[in-house]
Design an enzyme around this catalytic site. Structure first.
Site, mmCIF file in Angstrom:
data_model
loop_
_atom_site.group_PDB
_atom_site.id
_atom_site.type_symbol
_atom_site.label_atom_id
_atom_site.label_comp_id
_atom_site.label_asym_id
_atom_site.label_seq_id
_atom_site.Cartn_x
_atom_site.Cartn_y
_atom_site.Cartn_z
ATOM 1 N N CYS A 30 0.836 -1.122 -0.043
ATOM 2 C CA CYS A 30 -0.088 0.112 0.097
ATOM 3 C C CYS A 30 0.800 1.268 0.016
ATOM 4 O O CYS A 30 1.593 1.763 0.934
ATOM 5 C CB CYS A 30 -1.158 0.239 1.275
ATOM 6 N N CYS A 33 -0.053 4.003 2.490
ATOM 7 C CA CYS A 33 0.592 3.567 3.788
ATOM 8 C C CYS A 33 2.072 4.065 3.999
ATOM 9 O O CYS A 33 2.455 4.371 5.210
ATOM 10 C CB CYS A 33 0.314 1.952 4.014
#
Ligand SMILES: Cc1cc2nc3c(=O)[nH]c(=O)nc-3n(C[C@H](O)[C@H](O)[C@H](O)COP(=O)(O)OP(=O)(O)OC[C@H]3O[C@@H](n4cnc5c(N)ncnc54)[C@H](O)[C@@H]3O)c2cc1C
Lengths: 105, 309
Positions: A30, A33
């Site tokens: 991600c 993230c």
């Protein structure tokens, strides 16, 4: 406060914790993230009264399922082990400070 | 007062940041979400000259590091409006307002929505616009994807490797192209195609529960229980906040030319938001370059007129 990894011990560190904790649900794949990681770390240094935790959703699939996490980055704030609010999507330092707000804890 | 304010830290805006930073201008780069823009969703970039097989995330991170090295301001704020005065321009954000000599609009494109009730409410709670970002949360679950372009097909194939069941819902009777991924998708046991059909309703409170389907020319509707809905019906330009000042075409793309100028002097445009035929990384970076160089030129010319007076 120092950030702790809670892939294996959500119950000990968050569910049974008396006080405020924030869990950063993240994964390696991600992008946002990864961008959020350093922001979470920086902000964690400013608060002594909040427990900052990271949970990798690939390492622990049960807790994300239990809390209905379906998109990351997602941060969830807990008080005495109960969810009180969450934010889905990337935010910067100001955004994270706003999310924490003025908790008098 | 800034020399240049760049709105959007996608590939075009960050490229403009590199050029204007190297030119030692006083620059502010504004981004309302995560830096990188649409390319964050690309699992693998295969067509950028000189780079092989890098992920969209890594590309965005490299570009961002390159921009951060330069002495420019980067703020995570959303531009809400731009104003044009005699001697300067102004950008109003959700937190502040900034004066500047020039502006580069690089706000790109965003996902097109179905426009249904509950759609916004359930984003991140079962509704997603990015299969590669959120697909993992639907492991062994039932999902639907709607759309008929290459992105929809590629995403459906990706999901079919993770999910128990994937419904592919498309409003036309057949796809208008062929691809390796499409023929692979057709071979999958867990994929079901529903053609000639629209999604007309989305149900769920805390999380997505079901969608309502209606086949064209048939009155009856059916309800499909699913855990996830992926929407891949294309992109639309992000220009609504500049509409009062900047001319766009009927679709909302900013009207411009090879020089990346707009109808307002000193306001430039770069990347996917510009009216053009090819929207790729290479063209976004190219625009960023041209817009930054022309913004620098504009600032230099203004200085000279000042001196003359
Ligand atoms: C799934 C996918 C895969 C792709 N794969 C490839 C590929 O392999 N090769 C290739 O060449 N191209 C690819 N593309 C296309 C490429 O990503 C785009 O052409 C490129 O990202 C355009 O860059 P941009 O900077 O113009 O706009 P964007 O990438 O859209 O970036 C715009 C940025 O501006 C920000 N923004 C918008 N409004 C505001 C505001 N008001 N205030 C502040 N910030 C704002 C947005 O948050 C965003 O970060 C792909 C696109 C997608 C969706």
């Amino acid at each position: 406060m120092k950030i702790i990894n809670i892939n294996d011990n959500f119950d000990e560190e968050v569910r049974k914790y008396k006080g405020i904790s924030i869990v950063d649900f993240w994964a390696d794949w991600c992008g946002p993230c990864k961008m959020f990681g350093p922001i979470f770390e920086n902000v964690s240094k400013k608060y002594d009264n909040i427990k900052f935790c990271k949970l990798n959703v690939d390492e622990n699939e049960e807790i994300p399922k239990e809390f209905g996490i379906m998109s990351i980055p997602c941060i969830v704030m807990f008080k005495d082990g109960e969810e009180i609010k969450r934010n889905i999507g990337f935010i910067d330092e100001d955004g994270l400070n706003d999310f924490i707000g003025d908790l008098n804890v | 007062m800034y020399d240049i304010i760049i709105i959007g830290a996608g590939p075009s805006g960050m490229t403009a940041g590199i050029y204007s930073g190297i030119a030692r201008k006083k620059v502010l780069l504004l981004e309302k979400e995560a830096y990188g823009g649409q390319i964050l969703k690309a699992s693998c970039i295969k067509n950028y000259p000189g780079l092989d097989n890098v992920s969209g995330i890594d590309y965005a991170q490299k570009l961002y590091n390159q921009v951060k090295e330069l002495n420019i301001d980067i703020k995570f704020e959303s531009a809400l409006e731009v104003k044009n005065y005699d001697k300067f321009k102004e950008v109003i954000t959700n937190k502040n307002s900034y004066k500047t000599k020039t502006i580069i609009i690089a706000s790109g494109a965003k996902n097109r929505k179905l426009g249904l009730n509950n759609e916004d409410k359930l984003i991140g709670k079962g509704i997603s616009y990015c299969a590669t970002c959120d697909g993992m949360f639907f492991k062994d679950k039932k999902v639907a994807i709607t759309g008929g372009g290459r992105t929809a097909i590629d995403d459906a194939l990706y999901l079919s490797n993770i999910c128990k069941k994937v419904y592919v819902i498309y409003r036309q009777k057949e796809f208008k192209f062929d691809s390796i991924n499409l023929s692979n998708l057709r071979k999958k046991d867990n994929v079901e195609f529903i053609f000639n059909t629209n999604i007309i309703d989305i149900n769920g409170n805390e999380k997505l529960e079901s969608i309502v389907l209606k086949e064209n020319d048939i009155d009856d509707t059916t309800t499909l229980k699913i855990d996830g809905l992926f929407i891949a019906i294309g992109h639309i330009p992000v220009s609504e906040m500049f509409n009062n000042l900047i001319k766009t075409d009927e679709k909302g793309y900013i009207i411009s030319n090879e020089e990346c100028t707009t109808n307002i002097e000193g306001i430039f445009v770069a990347g996917d938001i510009r009216e053009k035929n090819v929207r790729q990384l290479t063209t976004a970076c190219s625009d960023g370059t041209i817009a930054a160089i022309n913004a620098c030129k504009y600032i230099e010319n203004e200085k000279q007129t000042d001196k003359c007076i």
